[in-house]
Design an enzyme around this catalytic site. Structure first.
Site, mmCIF file in Angstrom:
data_model
loop_
_atom_site.group_PDB
_atom_site.id
_atom_site.type_symbol
_atom_site.label_atom_id
_atom_site.label_comp_id
_atom_site.label_asym_id
_atom_site.label_seq_id
_atom_site.Cartn_x
_atom_site.Cartn_y
_atom_site.Cartn_z
ATOM 1 N N ILE A 184 9.083 35.280 19.404
ATOM 2 C CA ILE A 184 10.071 35.357 20.550
ATOM 3 C C ILE A 184 11.406 35.011 19.731
ATOM 4 O O ILE A 184 12.439 35.573 20.080
ATOM 5 C CB ILE A 184 9.629 34.367 21.465
ATOM 6 C CG1 ILE A 184 8.314 34.738 22.363
ATOM 7 C CG2 ILE A 184 10.983 33.846 22.439
ATOM 8 C CD1 ILE A 184 7.845 33.587 23.117
ATOM 9 N N THR A 243 13.757 28.010 26.537
ATOM 10 C CA THR A 243 12.799 28.919 27.107
ATOM 11 C C THR A 243 11.152 28.583 26.540
ATOM 12 O O THR A 243 10.201 29.380 26.666
ATOM 13 C CB THR A 243 13.016 30.347 27.009
ATOM 14 O OG1 THR A 243 13.177 30.796 25.650
ATOM 15 C CG2 THR A 243 14.150 30.790 27.898
ATOM 16 N N SER A 244 11.071 27.498 25.781
ATOM 17 C CA SER A 244 9.999 27.308 24.903
ATOM 18 C C SER A 244 8.987 26.303 25.419
ATOM 19 O O SER A 244 8.255 26.730 26.431
ATOM 20 C CB SER A 244 10.230 26.723 23.529
ATOM 21 O OG SER A 244 9.248 26.805 22.643
ATOM 22 N N ASP A 295 14.297 27.033 31.053
ATOM 23 C CA ASP A 295 13.383 27.664 31.947
ATOM 24 C C ASP A 295 12.120 26.821 31.894
ATOM 25 O O ASP A 295 10.851 27.113 32.488
ATOM 26 C CB ASP A 295 12.929 28.875 31.346
ATOM 27 C CG ASP A 295 11.760 29.768 32.003
ATOM 28 O OD1 ASP A 295 12.033 30.038 33.159
ATOM 29 O OD2 ASP A 295 10.786 30.263 31.462
ATOM 30 N N GLU A 352 7.729 19.105 34.267
ATOM 31 C CA GLU A 352 7.653 20.302 35.134
ATOM 32 C C GLU A 352 6.293 20.578 35.979
ATOM 33 O O GLU A 352 6.115 21.136 36.805
ATOM 34 C CB GLU A 352 7.819 21.772 34.367
ATOM 35 C CG GLU A 352 6.646 22.213 33.414
ATOM 36 C CD GLU A 352 7.118 23.288 32.963
ATOM 37 O OE1 GLU A 352 6.316 24.322 32.920
ATOM 38 O OE2 GLU A 352 8.142 23.391 32.131
ATOM 39 N N ALA A 405 10.469 32.747 32.406
ATOM 40 C CA ALA A 405 10.655 33.835 31.483
ATOM 41 C C ALA A 405 9.489 34.678 31.004
ATOM 42 O O ALA A 405 10.024 35.879 30.608
ATOM 43 C CB ALA A 405 11.095 32.938 30.053
#
Length: 328
Positions: free
Chosen positions: A155, A231-232, A257, A262, A296
């Site tokens: 990525i 985004t990781s 993201d 979360e 993502a």
């Protein structure tokens, strides 16, 4: 093999059901996340399939083992949520999906950069309200800017490659360098990356060694007004330190993201609920912050690859007792 899939949504059921036509496993789709309290739902499954926010703790694994579970199949790349030591003691194998669509995540990171820079999110709402003023929407050319990529696996590599196409100077840090990265980028020390980068994008797995990699100390080493993209994994960032950085304007832009807490928020519709996470709510008050809910990876190609690779992993374990994507 009977497989209990935890934390599933309608799209998981759709893509796994379609992929399973080639594997013929018995799939049990469960909406609750895996935890010590929900592990009993695995019933007589031999394998359990989990995602990023499922809790695969030692106690959870013991309950699963008592029910005859022999395999944990992660439908994601990271496995920081799994107690590997306990799994090994119990004889439970762990497999994962190391690469489902690196382009999906890399492209989302680019989308966040462009949106933050050109204030697309703010312009969208202005125009809908008949406000065509440009004040407050000033951006900058990506061409000629310096971007720091932390983590140059698939990525991170693709993200750097795309940004080099914009004409950016691409720097990178990774304890395990990729020789091909030198075709368009340059490896430097972490401190040099912090000092030189206009944009920093995180693309590394979460480990105990790099938890809160972005913290009060590292932020002080960054250029004033830096753009930070993650985004990781949420745990790479100390959120309270980032809020302080936003208030001091050391961090000029932030896009997430992922978020370190979360698991209580993402993948759920909480629009009618009071979100009690004050740190998360504080982030939402900044006009220069964008948060997406761990989307993502969310493309047709990625979901197809996740389902096929996961079921292939399970089949390999069932037929050969090993797998190319075996964690342990």
């Amino acid at each position: 093999m009977k497989v209990a899939l935890f934390g599933t949504k309608p799209y998981d059921e759709q893509f796994f059901t379609e992929a399973n036509e080639n594997y013929n496993h018995e799939l049990l789709f469960l909406e609750p996340h895996l935890s010590e309290k929900t592990a009993i739902l695995a019933q007589d499954a031999t394998a359990v399939c989990v995602f990023v926010n499922d809790e695969v703790s030692g106690d959870t694994l013991k309950i699963l083992a008592e029910q005859g579970v022999k395999l944990i199949a992660l439908r994601c790349a990271g496995y920081n949520n799994v107690d590997l030591e306990t799994a090994k003691e119990l004889g439970i194998k762990i497999v994962r999906v190391p690469a489902y669509s690196p382009h999906a995540v890399a492209e989302h990171a680019i989308a966040l950069i462009l949106t933050l820079n050109r204030k697309i999110h703010r312009a969208f709402y202005r125009v809908r309200e008949g406000n065509f003023a440009l004040n407050g929407l000033l951006g900058f050319d990506l061409y000629g800017r310096t971007v720091g990529i932390i983590g140059t696996g698939n990525i991170g590599y693709i993200t750097g490659q795309i940004l080099s196409g914009f004409g950016c100077k691409v720097l990178a840090y990774d304890p395990y360098p990729n020789e091909s990265f030198s075709n368009f980028g340059e490896y430097v020390s972490l401190d040099e990356l912090y000092a030189r980068s206009d944009i920093i994008s995180l693309h590394c797995p979460l480990t105990e060694e790099n938890r809160h990699l972005i913290n009060e100390t590292s932020i002080t080493k960054m250029k004033p007004g830096v753009m930070l993209i993650n985004t990781s994994r949420g745990g790479l960032i100390d959120t309270k330190a980032v809020i302080t950085g936003l208030k001091s304007k050391t961090i000029g832009y932030l896009a997430l993201d992922v978020y370190e807490k979360e698991s209580d928020l993402f993948f759920e519709d909480l629009s009618n609920e009071v979100i009690e996470d004050d740190v998360f709510q504080r982030l939402l008050t900044f006009p220069n912050v964008i948060i997406t809910g761990h989307q993502a990876f969310f493309t047709e190609e990625a979901l197809t690859n996740i389902a096929n690779t996961t079921l292939s992993n399970i089949t390999e374990i069932e037929t050969t007792n090993t797998c190319k994507n075996l964690v342990q």
